[in-house]
Write an enzyme that holds these catalytic residues in place. Structure first.
Site, PDB file in Angstrom:
ATOM      1  N   ASP A 179      -9.822  -2.879  16.611  1.00  0.00           N
ATOM      2  CA  ASP A 179      -8.831  -2.360  15.249  1.00  0.00           C
ATOM      3  C   ASP A 179      -9.549  -1.279  14.404  1.00  0.00           C
ATOM      4  OD1 ASP A 179      -6.392  -4.163  13.839  1.00  0.00           O
ATOM      5  OD2 ASP A 179      -7.943  -3.156  12.521  1.00  0.00           O
ATOM      6  N   ASN A 187      -1.857   5.504   6.411  1.00  0.00           N
ATOM      7  CA  ASN A 187      -0.415   5.577   6.326  1.00  0.00           C
ATOM      8  C   ASN A 187       0.051   5.699   4.944  1.00  0.00           C
ATOM      9  OD1 ASN A 187       0.508   5.427   9.012  1.00  0.00           O
ATOM     10  ND2 ASN A 187       0.533   3.497   9.259  1.00  0.00           N
ATOM     11  N   HIS A 192       2.944   8.706   7.704  1.00  0.00           N
ATOM     12  CA  HIS A 192       2.939   7.779   9.034  1.00  0.00           C
ATOM     13  C   HIS A 192       2.563   9.001  10.217  1.00  0.00           C
ATOM     14  CE1 HIS A 192       4.226   3.881   8.039  1.00  0.00           C
ATOM     15  NE2 HIS A 192       4.698   4.378   6.823  1.00  0.00           N
ATOM     16  N   GLU A 223      -2.174  -1.159  14.801  1.00  0.00           N
ATOM     17  CA  GLU A 223      -3.433  -0.313  14.759  1.00  0.00           C
ATOM     18  C   GLU A 223      -4.529  -1.321  15.648  1.00  0.00           C
ATOM     19  OE1 GLU A 223      -2.457  -1.624  12.216  1.00  0.00           O
ATOM     20  OE2 GLU A 223      -4.252  -2.374  10.788  1.00  0.00           O
TER      21      GLU A 223
END
Ligand SMILES: [Mg+2]
Length: 317
Positions: A179, A187, A192, A223
């Site tokens: 992760d 973001n 984005h 993610e």
């Protein structure tokens, strides 16, 4: 793009095969002649030819045997035209039943032979289009469009298969849940597009560290990625995760609007830690343990890897 390939002419009569070769060369085809059926089988495999003109009567292997051999082991569609003096209705049926696509009788009528080859080429061309479309459809169904990693649907199917295989061969199977740390902030702060660029590069770093055609990566969530390592011990999987973590930490992620450094956290679990016999239990237990350890990596400050060795240390502390 469709493949080009030579036409293979197989006939034990060198004079006859040379006549056919000249006819085809004159039309601009690439041609390979073989007067030996066994040798021709190798040539067909190595050249990936899909158009084969094959004599029926040959001393070692007959034309029908050549066709049947190739049809029984071939995944690729090939077009076979039998060339022979046999022309009774029963013989034609026998030739087509054995797997030939078409049939020309000797002495060969050159114009008819060329027309039949063209007809076969049209069918091969359509077949190639279908094969290419199937590859595209398979990729769309299995892959994540942004990163090129496998998607979750593929993961769900493929992990069960990996578990079955690991059990059958009594091999360990490791799974890393990965992760990107504070991804939401990226973001929010950089947009984005920057987030997407980082996801793509992150995935490509992972792919670069894994064994080709053995290990594989799927995008598990936004993610979050899951890395599957067949026949890999827990200790080895921890080393892989640690190497990935370091690579990511040292990498400068170049996005369209900013260059960023990011870190990542990992949870590692291995199948040989449990003796559960139910496949679905093993599937969920493996994921659950990896997820718990990923959570521990996050809780301990992120940018780290947690496996059972760490978990045991934490328990005894
Ligand atoms: Mg012959």
């Amino acid at each position: 793009m469709q493949n080009s390939f030579p036409i293979i002419v197989i006939d034990d009569d060198p004079f006859f095969s040379e006549v056919v070769r000249q006819v085809l060369l004159h039309q601009g085809y690439e041609v390979i002649v073989s007067n030996d059926a066994a040798e021709a089988l190798d040539i067909i495999q190595t050249t990936q030819s899909r158009m084969i003109l094959c004599d029926w009567m040959m001393p070692d292997l007959s034309g029908l045997e050549v066709i049947q051999l190739l049809r029984s082991c071939d995944k690729q569609y090939r077009y076979f035209i039998l060339m022979t003096a046999k022309n009774s209705s029963d013989e034609v049926v026998a030739g087509l039943s054995a797997g030939a696509d078409d049939y020309v009788t000797k002495p060969i009528n050159k114009i008819e032979l060329l027309a039949r080859i063209q007809c076969g080429m049209r069918i091969i061309s359509q077949q190639q289009e279908i094969e290419e479309q199937n590859v595209t459809l398979k990729s769309l169904a299995e892959k994540d469009e942004l990163t090129g990693a496998y998607n979750r649907r593929y993961f769900n199917q493929a992990l069960s298969k990996e578990i079955r295989r690991a059990r059958r061969y009594q091999q360990p199977l490791s799974l890393i849940l990965a992760d990107i740390d504070h991804f939401k902030n990226i973001n929010d702060q950089w947009g984005h597009q920057a987030g997407d660029d980082i996801l793509t590069e992150y995935c490509s770093i992972q792919q670069g560290e894994l064994r080709f055609d053995v290990d594989w990566v799927a995008r598990y969530g936004g993610e979050e990625f899951v890395i599957v390592l067949p026949n890999t011990s827990h200790l080895k999987a921890l080393q892989v995760a640690e190497k990935l973590r370091q690579k990511v930490e040292l990498n400068s992620f170049v996005t369209t609007n900013v260059v960023l450094n990011v870190t990542s956290s990992y949870g590692i679990a291995t199948l040989d830690e449990t003796s559960s016999c139910d496949l679905s239990d093993e599937f969920s237990s493996l994921l659950k343990r990896a997820d718990e350890r990923l959570y521990q990596s996050k809780a301990r400050g992120r940018n780290q890897c947690t496996g059972v060795i760490h978990a045991l240390k934490a328990m005894s502390a």
